[in-house]
Design an enzyme around this catalytic site. Structure first.
Site, PDB file in Angstrom:
ATOM      1  N   SER A 189     -19.926  59.605  -0.423  1.00 50.96           N
ATOM      2  CA  SER A 189     -19.460  59.783   0.836  1.00 50.96           C
ATOM      3  C   SER A 189     -20.354  59.802   1.721  1.00 50.96           C
ATOM      4  O   SER A 189     -21.834  59.290   1.888  1.00 50.96           O
ATOM      5  CB  SER A 189     -17.963  59.804   1.070  1.00 50.96           C
ATOM      6  OG  SER A 189     -17.153  58.815   2.083  1.00 50.96           O
ATOM      7  N   GLU A 238     -21.133  51.705  -3.530  1.00 53.73           N
ATOM      8  CA  GLU A 238     -19.526  51.756  -4.043  1.00 53.73           C
ATOM      9  C   GLU A 238     -19.095  52.232  -2.301  1.00 53.73           C
ATOM     10  O   GLU A 238     -19.954  52.368  -1.242  1.00 53.73           O
ATOM     11  CB  GLU A 238     -18.871  53.342  -4.865  1.00 53.73           C
ATOM     12  CG  GLU A 238     -19.490  55.030  -4.314  1.00 53.73           C
ATOM     13  CD  GLU A 238     -18.967  55.064  -3.051  1.00 53.73           C
ATOM     14  OE1 GLU A 238     -17.523  54.989  -3.359  1.00 53.73           O
ATOM     15  OE2 GLU A 238     -18.876  55.906  -2.136  1.00 53.73           O
ATOM     16  N   HIS A 240     -15.136  56.768  -4.916  1.00 51.64           N
ATOM     17  CA  HIS A 240     -13.847  57.573  -4.473  1.00 51.64           C
ATOM     18  C   HIS A 240     -12.653  57.022  -5.155  1.00 51.64           C
ATOM     19  O   HIS A 240     -11.870  57.845  -4.761  1.00 51.64           O
ATOM     20  CB  HIS A 240     -13.566  56.873  -3.264  1.00 51.64           C
ATOM     21  CG  HIS A 240     -14.656  56.702  -1.905  1.00 51.64           C
ATOM     22  ND1 HIS A 240     -16.499  56.334  -1.627  1.00 51.64           N
ATOM     23  CD2 HIS A 240     -14.182  57.341  -0.882  1.00 51.64           C
ATOM     24  CE1 HIS A 240     -16.265  57.069  -0.463  1.00 51.64           C
ATOM     25  NE2 HIS A 240     -16.035  57.998   0.352  1.00 51.64           N
TER      26      HIS A 240
END
Length: 362
Positions: A157, A258, A323
């Site tokens: 992330s 992503e 995620h």
């Protein structure tokens, strides 16, 4: 320091940035793969981004200890500050896990400590980009050159900012995957779908050594490609463009992307930015992970097909990385093979992304 195999060299772009002052972009020739862990190795958990809940951080550290690792936690990992000037912390404002300089100090101390074999980020959120200017890149580069091979930087992330900068400036591979105060903290909870078990198995394989093969659900454009794996969370890749820490262009590489809670139009806008900036020029293929809470999957597929299809390279969607409920671990910078079978309908045979196993790690 516990022993380990020598790092394996992988050819990298000759014009990629390496260690130096924030504005410098000297050339490097090779990307060295991180040395795999062994039971008993020490790992340091630090928080370069958002604050972790103490109970979840402890649960995640316990899961790492169950893997046989000696876990230490950074000095400032449980600190709390707001985004602005120092002052009383307001819980209804966005918080960081301590001051920028303190978060950077924890990260640098761990990376430069010869007793530590991996630096594991507690969670994502926001704040990693603010750390970059506070790091001593010469010191980090010297530690990366220490005997025994580069250590591991692990996280996902927001940690994409660190992956990009470490890969470009230090010439090392890094580990993109679940974090202690994130999904790892749930290890041991009821797992009817087997997502937690698969997440743990993937983490163990990536950190300790083992085959890493991720199935995709469907190919948006068929084909086969080889190249070093690059990318990460889309928002962070686009955020870094135009900065001294931007990842090198993806030419010749397999691009992994992503994100989470991004509407299709915002994803489209970021892809357009990557295309207009030329970052995707010459990419060998694209592997798309999870897009958790990011709108209608059919609309997302239409966006990806429209923006990425004209690149003329294989595009494989639906990989269990990012995620989602199942979070695979990927070695960014490692040699990869993308095989998109051409099945345009969702299913188990859409294709696979395979990372080349490092040589002589055990």
């Amino acid at each position: 320091m516990s022993g380990g195999a020598r790092a394996e060299g992988v050819e990298g772009p000759s014009d990629a940035p390496a260690a130096g002052l924030p504005g410098e972009r000297p050339a490097r020739g090779r990307t060295r793969r991180y040395r795999r862990l062994r039971p008993g190795d020490r790992v340091a958990v630090v928080a370069p981004s958002g604050p972790a809940e103490p109970a979840r951080l402890e649960a995640g550290c316990a899961a790492l200890r169950d893997l046989g690792l000696d876990v230490v936690v950074g000095k400032h990992a449980l600190d709390r500050v707001n985004l602005g000037a120092p002052g009383p912390v307001r819980d209804d404002w966005h918080r960081l896990a301590g001051a920028d300089a303190d978060r950077a100090a924890d990260l640098q101390t761990a990376w430069c400590d010869p007793r530590v074999r991996a630096v594991i980020c507690a969670r994502g959120g926001y704040g990693a980009t603010r750390v970059l200017d506070h790091l001593d890149w010469d010191a980090l580069a010297a530690a990366a050159e220490a005997p025994g091979g580069p250590k591991i930087l692990h996280g996902s992330s927001d940690v994409t900012a660190l992956h990009a900068a470490f890969g470009a400036r230090l010439g090392v591979t890094t580990s993109f995957g679940p974090m202690p105060a994130g999904l790892i903290a749930d290890i041991g909870a009821p797992d009817p779908g087997g997502d937690l078990a698969a997440t743990l198995d993937g983490l163990r394989a990536a950190l300790f050594g083992g085959p890493v093969t991720l199935p995709g659900t469907h190919a948006l454009r068929p084909g086969r490609a080889e190249g070093p794996l690059t990318g990460g969370t889309l928002t962070l890749i686009t955020t870094l463009l135009g900065t001294p820490y931007a990842p090198p262009p993806a030419k010749g590489g397999i691009v992994f992307l992503e994100d989470v809670t991004e509407a299709p139009y915002r994803i489209d806008r970021m892809l357009v930015q990557l295309l207009q900036a030329g970052w995707l020029d010459g990419a060998a293929g694209v592997a798309l992970g999870s897009w958790e809470r990011s709108g209608d999957p059919a609309e997302l597929d239409a966006v990806f097909a429209a923006r990425l299809g004209p690149l003329g390279v294989p595009v494989l969607a639906g990989l269990p990385a990012g995620h989602g409920a199942r979070q695979a671990t990927l070695e960014l910078g490692a040699p990869a093979v993308l095989d998109a079978s051409g099945d345009l309908n969702p299913g188990p045979d859409g294709g696979v992304l395979t990372l080349e196993a490092p040589g002589g790690v055990r």
